[in-house]
Design a protein around this motif. Sequence first.
Motif, PDB file in Angstrom:
ATOM      1  N   ASN A 105       0.842  -1.194   0.000  1.00 14.32           N
ATOM      2  CA  ASN A 105       0.000   0.000   0.000  1.00 14.32           C
ATOM      3  C   ASN A 105       0.879   1.247   0.000  1.00 14.32           C
ATOM      4  O   ASN A 105       1.893   1.317   0.689  1.00 14.32           O
ATOM      5  CB  ASN A 105      -0.918   0.009   1.227  1.00 14.32           C
ATOM      6  CG  ASN A 105      -0.148  -0.007   2.540  1.00 14.32           C
ATOM      7  OD1 ASN A 105       0.936  -0.578   2.625  1.00 14.32           O
ATOM      8  ND2 ASN A 105      -0.713   0.600   3.567  1.00 14.32           N
ATOM      9  N   TRP A 106       0.492   2.227  -0.795  1.00 12.35           N
ATOM     10  CA  TRP A 106       1.213   3.504  -0.844  1.00 12.35           C
ATOM     11  C   TRP A 106       0.524   4.420   0.156  1.00 12.35           C
ATOM     12  O   TRP A 106      -0.430   5.121  -0.146  1.00 12.35           O
ATOM     13  CB  TRP A 106       1.154   4.074  -2.261  1.00 12.35           C
ATOM     14  CG  TRP A 106       1.964   5.300  -2.455  1.00 12.35           C
ATOM     15  CD1 TRP A 106       1.568   6.593  -2.268  1.00 12.35           C
ATOM     16  CD2 TRP A 106       3.334   5.372  -2.872  1.00 12.35           C
ATOM     17  NE1 TRP A 106       2.591   7.460  -2.538  1.00 12.35           N
ATOM     18  CE2 TRP A 106       3.690   6.738  -2.914  1.00 12.35           C
ATOM     19  CE3 TRP A 106       4.285   4.418  -3.201  1.00 12.35           C
ATOM     20  CZ2 TRP A 106       4.960   7.168  -3.287  1.00 12.35           C
ATOM     21  CZ3 TRP A 106       5.544   4.850  -3.573  1.00 12.35           C
ATOM     22  CH2 TRP A 106       5.872   6.202  -3.619  1.00 12.35           C
ATOM     23  N   SER A 107       1.000   4.395   1.384  1.00 14.02           N
ATOM     24  CA  SER A 107       0.303   5.096   2.461  1.00 14.02           C
ATOM     25  C   SER A 107       1.289   5.826   3.350  1.00 14.02           C
ATOM     26  O   SER A 107       2.375   5.316   3.635  1.00 14.02           O
ATOM     27  CB  SER A 107      -0.500   4.090   3.298  1.00 14.02           C
ATOM     28  OG  SER A 107      -0.979   4.675   4.488  1.00 14.02           O
ATOM     29  N   GLY A 108       0.886   7.006   3.793  1.00 14.23           N
ATOM     30  CA  GLY A 108       1.710   7.754   4.731  1.00 14.23           C
ATOM     31  C   GLY A 108       1.477   7.353   6.165  1.00 14.23           C
ATOM     32  O   GLY A 108       2.140   7.849   7.079  1.00 14.23           O
ATOM     33  N   ARG A 109       0.543   6.437   6.391  1.00 17.72           N
ATOM     34  CA  ARG A 109       0.197   6.042   7.758  1.00 17.72           C
ATOM     35  C   ARG A 109       0.758   4.678   8.138  1.00 17.72           C
ATOM     36  O   ARG A 109       1.208   4.476   9.260  1.00 17.72           O
ATOM     37  CB  ARG A 109      -1.323   6.038   7.919  1.00 17.72           C
ATOM     38  CG  ARG A 109      -1.766   5.760   9.344  1.00 17.72           C
ATOM     39  CD  ARG A 109      -3.267   5.909   9.506  1.00 17.72           C
ATOM     40  NE  ARG A 109      -3.673   5.698  10.888  1.00 17.72           N
ATOM     41  CZ  ARG A 109      -4.934   5.686  11.302  1.00 17.72           C
ATOM     42  NH1 ARG A 109      -5.907   5.892  10.424  1.00 17.72           N
ATOM     43  NH2 ARG A 109      -5.219   5.478  12.565  1.00 17.72           N
ATOM     44  N   TYR A 110       0.711   3.742   7.201  1.00 12.82           N
ATOM     45  CA  TYR A 110       1.204   2.395   7.488  1.00 12.82           C
ATOM     46  C   TYR A 110       2.359   2.061   6.548  1.00 12.82           C
ATOM     47  O   TYR A 110       2.261   2.266   5.343  1.00 12.82           O
ATOM     48  CB  TYR A 110       0.082   1.367   7.333  1.00 12.82           C
ATOM     49  CG  TYR A 110      -0.990   1.520   8.383  1.00 12.82           C
ATOM     50  CD1 TYR A 110      -0.765   1.108   9.693  1.00 12.82           C
ATOM     51  CD2 TYR A 110      -2.215   2.105   8.076  1.00 12.82           C
ATOM     52  CE1 TYR A 110      -1.737   1.268  10.667  1.00 12.82           C
ATOM     53  CE2 TYR A 110      -3.190   2.265   9.047  1.00 12.82           C
ATOM     54  CZ  TYR A 110      -2.951   1.847  10.342  1.00 12.82           C
ATOM     55  OH  TYR A 110      -3.909   2.017  11.298  1.00 12.82           O
ATOM     56  N   PRO A 111       3.460   1.540   7.099  1.00 12.85           N
ATOM     57  CA  PRO A 111       4.700   1.387   6.318  1.00 12.85           C
ATOM     58  C   PRO A 111       4.785   0.109   5.493  1.00 12.85           C
ATOM     59  O   PRO A 111       5.783  -0.611   5.535  1.00 12.85           O
ATOM     60  CB  PRO A 111       5.773   1.421   7.408  1.00 12.85           C
ATOM     61  CG  PRO A 111       5.106   0.792   8.593  1.00 12.85           C
ATOM     62  CD  PRO A 111       3.659   1.232   8.526  1.00 12.85           C
ATOM     63  N   GLY A 112       3.740  -0.188   4.728  1.00 11.25           N
ATOM     64  CA  GLY A 112       3.814  -1.353   3.858  1.00 11.25           C
ATOM     65  C   GLY A 112       4.862  -1.194   2.778  1.00 11.25           C
ATOM     66  O   GLY A 112       5.531  -2.155   2.387  1.00 11.25           O
ATOM     67  N   LEU A 113       5.022   0.035   2.289  1.00 11.24           N
ATOM     68  CA  LEU A 113       5.974   0.281   1.204  1.00 11.24           C
ATOM     69  C   LEU A 113       7.400  -0.024   1.640  1.00 11.24           C
ATOM     70  O   LEU A 113       8.144  -0.731   0.946  1.00 11.24           O
ATOM     71  CB  LEU A 113       5.864   1.729   0.728  1.00 11.24           C
ATOM     72  CG  LEU A 113       6.796   2.116  -0.417  1.00 11.24           C
ATOM     73  CD1 LEU A 113       6.416   1.379  -1.689  1.00 11.24           C
ATOM     74  CD2 LEU A 113       6.769   3.621  -0.649  1.00 11.24           C
ATOM     75  N   VAL A 114       7.798   0.484   2.802  1.00 12.30           N
ATOM     76  CA  VAL A 114       9.169   0.244   3.252  1.00 12.30           C
ATOM     77  C   VAL A 114       9.361  -1.223   3.624  1.00 12.30           C
ATOM     78  O   VAL A 114      10.444  -1.791   3.439  1.00 12.30           O
ATOM     79  CB  VAL A 114       9.543   1.185   4.420  1.00 12.30           C
ATOM     80  CG1 VAL A 114       8.793   0.842   5.684  1.00 12.30           C
ATOM     81  CG2 VAL A 114      11.034   1.165   4.674  1.00 12.30           C
ATOM     82  N   GLY A 115       8.298  -1.864   4.114  1.00 13.93           N
ATOM     83  CA  GLY A 115       8.381  -3.296   4.380  1.00 13.93           C
ATOM     84  C   GLY A 115       8.604  -4.085   3.102  1.00 13.93           C
ATOM     85  O   GLY A 115       9.400  -5.030   3.060  1.00 13.93           O
ATOM     86  N   MET A 116       7.893  -3.684   2.036  1.00 18.50           N
ATOM     87  CA  MET A 116       8.057  -4.362   0.750  1.00 18.50           C
ATOM     88  C   MET A 116       9.458  -4.142   0.189  1.00 18.50           C
ATOM     89  O   MET A 116      10.080  -5.069  -0.352  1.00 18.50           O
ATOM     90  CB  MET A 116       7.020  -3.863  -0.251  1.00 18.50           C
ATOM     91  CG  MET A 116       7.099  -4.567  -1.603  1.00 18.50           C
ATOM     92  SD  MET A 116       5.973  -3.884  -2.838  1.00 18.50           S
ATOM     93  CE  MET A 116       6.805  -2.340  -3.234  1.00 18.50           C
ATOM     94  N   LEU A 117       9.970  -2.927   0.307  1.00 20.81           N
ATOM     95  CA  LEU A 117      11.317  -2.651  -0.189  1.00 20.81           C
ATOM     96  C   LEU A 117      12.344  -3.523   0.522  1.00 20.81           C
ATOM     97  O   LEU A 117      13.304  -4.006  -0.086  1.00 20.81           O
ATOM     98  CB  LEU A 117      11.653  -1.170  -0.005  1.00 20.81           C
ATOM     99  CG  LEU A 117      10.857  -0.189  -0.870  1.00 20.81           C
ATOM    100  CD1 LEU A 117      11.181   1.243  -0.483  1.00 20.81           C
ATOM    101  CD2 LEU A 117      11.126  -0.413  -2.347  1.00 20.81           C
ATOM    102  N   ASN A 118      12.134  -3.742   1.820  1.00 20.08           N
ATOM    103  CA  ASN A 118      13.057  -4.603   2.555  1.00 20.08           C
ATOM    104  C   ASN A 118      12.957  -6.046   2.084  1.00 20.08           C
ATOM    105  O   ASN A 118      13.976  -6.716   1.886  1.00 20.08           O
ATOM    106  CB  ASN A 118      12.773  -4.517   4.051  1.00 20.08           C
ATOM    107  CG  ASN A 118      13.733  -5.356   4.858  1.00 20.08           C
ATOM    108  OD1 ASN A 118      13.438  -6.498   5.189  1.00 20.08           O
ATOM    109  ND2 ASN A 118      14.891  -4.813   5.146  1.00 20.08           N
ATOM    110  N   LEU A 119      11.739  -6.520   1.891  1.00 21.16           N
ATOM    111  CA  LEU A 119      11.560  -7.891   1.408  1.00 21.16           C
ATOM    112  C   LEU A 119      12.136  -8.041   0.004  1.00 21.16           C
ATOM    113  O   LEU A 119      12.811  -9.034  -0.303  1.00 21.16           O
ATOM    114  CB  LEU A 119      10.077  -8.262   1.419  1.00 21.16           C
ATOM    115  CG  LEU A 119       9.744  -9.678   0.953  1.00 21.16           C
ATOM    116  CD1 LEU A 119      10.407 -10.727   1.845  1.00 21.16           C
ATOM    117  CD2 LEU A 119       8.232  -9.899   0.918  1.00 21.16           C
ATOM    118  N   ASN A 120      11.887  -7.054  -0.854  1.00 22.01           N
ATOM    119  CA  ASN A 120      12.437  -7.102  -2.210  1.00 22.01           C
ATOM    120  C   ASN A 120      13.964  -7.167  -2.181  1.00 22.01           C
ATOM    121  O   ASN A 120      14.588  -7.949  -2.907  1.00 22.01           O
ATOM    122  CB  ASN A 120      11.998  -5.872  -3.002  1.00 22.01           C
ATOM    123  CG  ASN A 120      10.528  -5.902  -3.381  1.00 22.01           C
ATOM    124  OD1 ASN A 120       9.832  -6.885  -3.137  1.00 22.01           O
ATOM    125  ND2 ASN A 120      10.049  -4.820  -3.966  1.00 22.01           N
ATOM    126  N   ALA A 121      14.563  -6.327  -1.335  1.00 21.26           N
ATOM    127  CA  ALA A 121      16.027  -6.313  -1.248  1.00 21.26           C
ATOM    128  C   ALA A 121      16.556  -7.641  -0.725  1.00 21.26           C
ATOM    129  O   ALA A 121      17.605  -8.126  -1.174  1.00 21.26           O
ATOM    130  CB  ALA A 121      16.480  -5.166  -0.347  1.00 21.26           C
TER     131      ALA A 121
END
Length: 376
Positions: A105-121
Amino acid sequence: MKTVTYIANGDLRQSANQKAWPTQAVTEEQLVERLSDAGIFAVRGHDVDETKGHGFIDSQRRGLEVFRGIDPETPLIVMLTTWQYSHHILHGLITHRAPILTIANWSGRYPGLVGMLNLNASMTKAGVPYSTLWSERFDDAFFLKGLDEWINSESIRHDESHARPLQPGGEPAAALGARLGRALLSEKAILGIFDEGCMGMYNAIVPDELLNATGLFKERLSQSALFYETGQVDDATAAASLTWLLDRGVVFHFGQDDENDLTEEQVLKQLKMYHAAVRIADDFGCDAIGIQYQQGLKDLLPASDLAEGLLNNVERPPVHSRTGSRELFAGRAVPHFNEVDECAGIDALVTNRIWTEMGFDPATTLHDVRWGDHFG
């Protein structure tokens, strides 16, 4: 592709999972609806745990159990709306043989994006092929086009035209880089690692044999030692550092509730941690340090953010040796890499040396890409 399995990886901290679960549940409904519109039957790969109050995979053990029930030949979607510990599911992704798609999710409230970037990396480091998508509402043209591409071709190719090869700098810049690079290789440097592997970040651990080739070597330290040393810093030292900050215009909005407010006692403990970290860095001759905090210290001390920010600045409260006879790292920053992200540690140390040599302020703050939007 007619059927896909989807899973929800989450945090190790149950309070974070419970807080994010309502958003995750709504997002999963949106995803299932989009897949149904495309003629795809979506199967959730694990049950919601009503006792825990969420449906996230919340440990590596739980991840092992989940993947035992997933057909490795079935296309898999990892749906993320919060921070997640990649090692919960990395084992299953490494051995999964069908196409993998990560969605955040592209959200300023919940950090799904940064979690995904970590999993992708982490998957990139492990050599696992995958595709990735993100969206705010999961009904925009970008998301729908990408989802259709993955369904039909089992991969997604993003527009990378904005990324261009680096143009070589002028002769002075090249000469400076070569000189600093040779110095690092010959003189070497030490990264102080306060407990490796924060929050499942497999991607943040650089293998020694690769790191050493750059002239950098790890000093593996313990957060237990940092906790002990924090307790050895006296109240007067912490109070003097707080006064130093206040005199220079730093504003703290103090409250009285430790659970919901920033309190003066918390800041004083953070400043004790700051002094302790510098003293340990001096003990071991570290050129940069990284504090994990999120596992272990989070149960013992206030957040390490203030200490980390001060470490990365030249202008910071002075820290002296235990006897008071020496000022440690006088006039210099002590580069700190957040959450023991060793990749950021390399960047922070190199940036510090280049900017210092060029006469720039070497203060750094390297952290996550969280969220952005168009304004104005």
